[in-house]
Design a protein around this motif. Structure first.
Motif, PDB file in Angstrom:
ATOM      1  N   ILE A 405       9.446 -30.575  19.582  1.00  0.00           N
ATOM      2  CA  ILE A 405       8.020 -30.871  19.744  1.00  0.00           C
ATOM      3  C   ILE A 405       7.898 -32.356  20.101  1.00  0.00           C
ATOM      4  O   ILE A 405       8.419 -33.220  19.402  1.00  0.00           O
ATOM      5  CB  ILE A 405       7.229 -30.544  18.467  1.00  0.00           C
ATOM      6  CG1 ILE A 405       7.506 -29.099  18.027  1.00  0.00           C
ATOM      7  CG2 ILE A 405       5.746 -30.805  18.686  1.00  0.00           C
ATOM      8  CD1 ILE A 405       7.213 -28.053  19.062  1.00  0.00           C
ATOM      9  N   ASP A 406       7.192 -32.651  21.173  1.00  0.00           N
ATOM     10  CA  ASP A 406       7.143 -34.026  21.672  1.00  0.00           C
ATOM     11  C   ASP A 406       6.245 -34.934  20.848  1.00  0.00           C
ATOM     12  O   ASP A 406       6.611 -36.086  20.555  1.00  0.00           O
ATOM     13  CB  ASP A 406       6.662 -34.024  23.133  1.00  0.00           C
ATOM     14  CG  ASP A 406       7.611 -33.272  24.037  1.00  0.00           C
ATOM     15  OD1 ASP A 406       8.742 -33.742  24.205  1.00  0.00           O
ATOM     16  OD2 ASP A 406       7.230 -32.201  24.552  1.00  0.00           O
ATOM     17  N   LEU A 407       5.060 -34.440  20.503  1.00  0.00           N
ATOM     18  CA  LEU A 407       4.094 -35.264  19.785  1.00  0.00           C
ATOM     19  C   LEU A 407       3.450 -34.462  18.662  1.00  0.00           C
ATOM     20  O   LEU A 407       3.223 -33.259  18.797  1.00  0.00           O
ATOM     21  CB  LEU A 407       2.994 -35.760  20.725  1.00  0.00           C
ATOM     22  CG  LEU A 407       3.404 -36.737  21.841  1.00  0.00           C
ATOM     23  CD1 LEU A 407       2.219 -36.992  22.761  1.00  0.00           C
ATOM     24  CD2 LEU A 407       3.926 -38.040  21.252  1.00  0.00           C
ATOM     25  N   VAL A 408       3.140 -35.155  17.564  1.00  0.00           N
ATOM     26  CA  VAL A 408       2.490 -34.514  16.426  1.00  0.00           C
ATOM     27  C   VAL A 408       1.294 -35.351  15.996  1.00  0.00           C
ATOM     28  O   VAL A 408       1.424 -36.542  15.723  1.00  0.00           O
ATOM     29  CB  VAL A 408       3.456 -34.337  15.241  1.00  0.00           C
ATOM     30  CG1 VAL A 408       2.721 -33.731  14.044  1.00  0.00           C
ATOM     31  CG2 VAL A 408       4.649 -33.475  15.634  1.00  0.00           C
ATOM     32  N   PHE A 409       0.134 -34.694  15.945  1.00  0.00           N
ATOM     33  CA  PHE A 409      -1.060 -35.270  15.324  1.00  0.00           C
ATOM     34  C   PHE A 409      -1.214 -34.619  13.958  1.00  0.00           C
ATOM     35  O   PHE A 409      -0.966 -33.415  13.808  1.00  0.00           O
ATOM     36  CB  PHE A 409      -2.318 -34.954  16.140  1.00  0.00           C
ATOM     37  CG  PHE A 409      -2.455 -35.713  17.428  1.00  0.00           C
ATOM     38  CD1 PHE A 409      -3.106 -36.947  17.468  1.00  0.00           C
ATOM     39  CD2 PHE A 409      -1.958 -35.183  18.607  1.00  0.00           C
ATOM     40  CE1 PHE A 409      -3.259 -37.629  18.667  1.00  0.00           C
ATOM     41  CE2 PHE A 409      -2.105 -35.854  19.812  1.00  0.00           C
ATOM     42  CZ  PHE A 409      -2.762 -37.098  19.843  1.00  0.00           C
ATOM     43  N   THR A 410      -1.630 -35.376  12.960  1.00  0.00           N
ATOM     44  CA  THR A 410      -1.841 -34.787  11.637  1.00  0.00           C
ATOM     45  C   THR A 410      -3.212 -35.144  11.091  1.00  0.00           C
ATOM     46  O   THR A 410      -3.752 -36.212  11.373  1.00  0.00           O
ATOM     47  CB  THR A 410      -0.770 -35.240  10.627  1.00  0.00           C
ATOM     48  OG1 THR A 410      -0.881 -36.651  10.408  1.00  0.00           O
ATOM     49  CG2 THR A 410       0.624 -34.897  11.111  1.00  0.00           C
ATOM     50  N   ALA A 428       1.937 -39.076  17.121  1.00  0.00           N
ATOM     51  CA  ALA A 428       0.825 -39.260  18.058  1.00  0.00           C
ATOM     52  C   ALA A 428      -0.394 -39.861  17.379  1.00  0.00           C
ATOM     53  O   ALA A 428      -1.163 -40.601  17.997  1.00  0.00           O
ATOM     54  CB  ALA A 428       0.456 -37.925  18.684  1.00  0.00           C
ATOM     55  N   GLY A 429      -0.597 -39.532  16.123  1.00  0.00           N
ATOM     56  CA  GLY A 429      -1.746 -40.062  15.405  1.00  0.00           C
ATOM     57  C   GLY A 429      -1.978 -39.301  14.121  1.00  0.00           C
ATOM     58  O   GLY A 429      -1.706 -38.105  14.046  1.00  0.00           O
ATOM     59  N   ALA A 430      -2.458 -40.007  13.097  1.00  0.00           N
ATOM     60  CA  ALA A 430      -2.767 -39.389  11.809  1.00  0.00           C
ATOM     61  C   ALA A 430      -4.149 -39.849  11.359  1.00  0.00           C
ATOM     62  O   ALA A 430      -4.491 -41.023  11.485  1.00  0.00           O
ATOM     63  CB  ALA A 430      -1.719 -39.770  10.767  1.00  0.00           C
ATOM     64  N   ARG A 431      -4.940 -38.893  10.857  1.00  0.00           N
ATOM     65  CA  ARG A 431      -6.269 -39.211  10.372  1.00  0.00           C
ATOM     66  C   ARG A 431      -6.501 -38.489   9.039  1.00  0.00           C
ATOM     67  O   ARG A 431      -5.794 -37.559   8.689  1.00  0.00           O
ATOM     68  CB  ARG A 431      -7.344 -38.762  11.374  1.00  0.00           C
ATOM     69  CG  ARG A 431      -7.258 -39.453  12.725  1.00  0.00           C
ATOM     70  CD  ARG A 431      -7.625 -40.930  12.651  1.00  0.00           C
ATOM     71  NE  ARG A 431      -7.728 -41.521  13.984  1.00  0.00           N
ATOM     72  CZ  ARG A 431      -6.707 -42.011  14.684  1.00  0.00           C
ATOM     73  NH1 ARG A 431      -5.469 -41.947  14.164  1.00  0.00           N
ATOM     74  NH2 ARG A 431      -6.897 -42.544  15.870  1.00  0.00           N
ATOM     75  N   ALA A 432      -7.515 -38.909   8.343  1.00  0.00           N
ATOM     76  CA  ALA A 432      -7.806 -38.342   7.024  1.00  0.00           C
ATOM     77  C   ALA A 432      -8.383 -36.938   7.100  1.00  0.00           C
ATOM     78  O   ALA A 432      -8.275 -36.164   6.146  1.00  0.00           O
ATOM     79  CB  ALA A 432      -8.751 -39.256   6.264  1.00  0.00           C
ATOM     80  N   SER A 433      -9.008 -36.588   8.218  1.00  0.00           N
ATOM     81  CA  SER A 433      -9.646 -35.278   8.345  1.00  0.00           C
ATOM     82  C   SER A 433      -9.578 -34.793   9.781  1.00  0.00           C
ATOM     83  O   SER A 433      -9.335 -35.576  10.710  1.00  0.00           O
ATOM     84  CB  SER A 433     -11.107 -35.363   7.911  1.00  0.00           C
ATOM     85  OG  SER A 433     -11.850 -36.127   8.841  1.00  0.00           O
ATOM     86  N   SER A 434      -9.847 -33.499   9.961  1.00  0.00           N
ATOM     87  CA  SER A 434      -9.853 -32.934  11.311  1.00  0.00           C
ATOM     88  C   SER A 434     -10.982 -33.527  12.144  1.00  0.00           C
ATOM     89  O   SER A 434     -10.837 -33.707  13.360  1.00  0.00           O
ATOM     90  CB  SER A 434      -9.988 -31.411  11.245  1.00  0.00           C
ATOM     91  OG  SER A 434     -11.186 -31.026  10.592  1.00  0.00           O
TER      92      SER A 434
END
Length: 486
Positions: A405-410, A428-434
């Motif tokens: 998998i190339d990129l993961v957002f969470t 790719a990026g992480a945030r507290a909520s969707s």
């Protein structure tokens, strides 16, 4: 003329209630409803008390919208009598209206000659239920659970909605705690009961995986005498589940999987981006079929469908042909082509729910997509995993690496554990909520990309799916590949 689902008098008798209506009240009830937003004319409305709302507050609205009658608690009947026809049911220690629905479900089961199947499992029960619905509908009138109506109200609701003329009934049965499946399977009284697999789902409510297996094994308690228990032979808890089946009224146990001793054994599974081809030996019968939904986990669960069809004595060849037309439902692998710039991207909607096993399966499916761009996973927290939750999220990093998998957002604090366990190049990026992740994901998409969205229901990852579809447009994907040549 279509036969009514119930008559007012028959429904009242089944529930031990009394009709509160004048002689001009119509007898025909064509459906069952617990929600005025989806209620149809001539539905029987049940005023169930929920955690946040009391259905009695919606009775007048339901009857004004054309409900044939409403089922209410006896103590509320007098104040609601002027609104329209009612069935008043006696009070009980619990919600009397819900208990009345169970009474109607019992009557529905008693009056039918349908062949009844029940499905449970930590992963794949809804997909397997839908596959059974699809396959059996080609062979006779088939009634099945809507969406994931698999709990203490969903199962009796589904049963009470079953037309008497049904030839097959397929019921999904779920649980969060031990002891929840047993009363539901005794309502359904299946001829065939399936356990797809046992995984660490809802593990916070159990001491061990064995406890989950025991809870899933409750589905066999309701088997009709001589019924068939169908169990995943590849799962480490197979023997434990089989013991539950053998302690029930089951006439036999049928196993499925890739295990050499499986009764319905996959001898070969060919994975393609848009489908799977499965070579099976089912109780000695050789069978090859194409499965219209990709993914190894789906292919393995299709073996349970084959086992059930064979146990029913239904047409196995017709079932095999039907499986080729199977498509994943929304939120469970449904695919959409997005118009991105001067090209296209593929959206894989896995947003309905998530646990460690289903996330790994979704990553595997994403890895199999043919694409000229990047494979992007957008993952929300997996809930109800107890004290092991941080570790179970971190361990997904291995699956991300294995599947390229190339990129993961969470999204969420638990998926932050995965994000920090990943190599920098894959973050790719992480945030507290969707909600906070919507804009970064939408902005990141390029022509040729394949993006998969998954998370537990409470994380509301579906809002990211809807944002992508709204921004880039969406069509149902027929080719199931992006940037493929030839």
């Amino acid at each position: 003329m279509t036969e009514p689902l119930w008559t007012l008098d028959d429904a009242a008798a089944a529930m031990g209630g009394r009709v509160v209506a004048d002689a001009s009240a119509p007898q025909v009830l064509s459906g069952i409803s617990i929600d005025t937003r989806t209620l149809k004319v001539a539905d029987l409305f049940f005023a169930i008390r929920g955690e946040a709302r009391d259905g009695h507050d919606f009775v007048r609205d339901a009857l004004a919208r054309g409900a044939g009658a409403a089922v209410v608690a006896e103590e509320r009947a007098a104040e609601l009598a002027e609104a329209g026809p009612l069935i008043a049911v006696p009070a009980r220690d619990e919600d009397g209206v819900l208990a009345a629905m169970r009474g109607l479900a019992v009557a529905s089961r008693a009056r039918t000659a349908a062949r009844i199947l029940a499905v449970t499992g930590s992963v794949g029960k809804t997909g397997t239920k839908e596959a059974l619905r699809h396959v059996l509908a080609a062979q006779g009138s088939t009634h099945a659970s809507v969406a994931s109506y698999n709990n203490h109200w969903g199962v009796p609701l589904t049963l009470s909605r079953m037309p008497a003329s049904s030839e097959f009934g397929v019921f999904e049965v779920g649980m969060n705690h031990a002891g929840e499946i047993a009363p539901l399977t005794r309502l359904v009284r299946p001829e065939i009961a399936i356990v797809t697999t046992v995984e660490p789902v809802h593990i916070e409510h159990f001491r061990s995986l064995s406890g989950i297996a025991d809870a899933k094994g409750e589905i066999f308690y309701g088997l009709e005498p001589g019924g068939v228990a169908i169990i995943n032979r590849d799962n480490p808890n197979f023997e434990r589940l089989a013991a539950h089946a053998l302690a029930s009224r089951a006439g036999r146990v049928v196993s499925f999987g890739e295990h050499r001793e499986a009764d319905v054994r996959a001898e070969r599974i060919v994975m393609r981006p848009d489908l799977s081809i499965v070579d099976v030996r089912a109780m000695g019968v050789a069978l090859t079929y194409q499965l219209g939904t990709p993914g190894r986990h789906t292919a393995l669960n299709s073996l349970a469908v084959v086992a059930a069809v064979q146990a029913l004595g239904a047409d196995l060849a017709l079932a095999a042909l039907s499986l080729a037309q199977l498509r994943p439902p929304a939120g469970r692998g449904a695919r959409h082509v997005l118009s991105v710039g001067d090209g296209e991207a593929l959206l894989v909607d896995e947003s309905y729910n998530a646990n460690p096993a289903s996330v790994r399966a979704a990553l595997s499916t994403l890895a199999g997509v043919e694409t000229s761009g990047r494979r992007i996973a957008v993952l929300g927290d997996m809930m109800e995993l107890g004290t092991d939750a941080p570790r179970l999220h971190r361990e997904l990093a291995q699956a991300v690496e294995e599947h390229g998998i190339d990129l993961v957002f969470t999204a969420g604090p638990l998926m932050q554990e995965l994000f920090e366990a990943l190599p920098t190049a894959r973050r790719a990026g992480a945030r507290a909520s969707s909600a906070e992740l919507v804009d970064p994901v939408v902005a990141a998409l390029r022509p040729g990309d394949a993006v998969m969205v998954k998370g537990s229901n409470s994380t509301r990852m579906g809002r990211i799916v809807e944002a992508l579809k709204a921004r880039y447009g969406a069509t149902a994907d027929q080719d199931l590949a992006v940037g493929r040549s030839g």
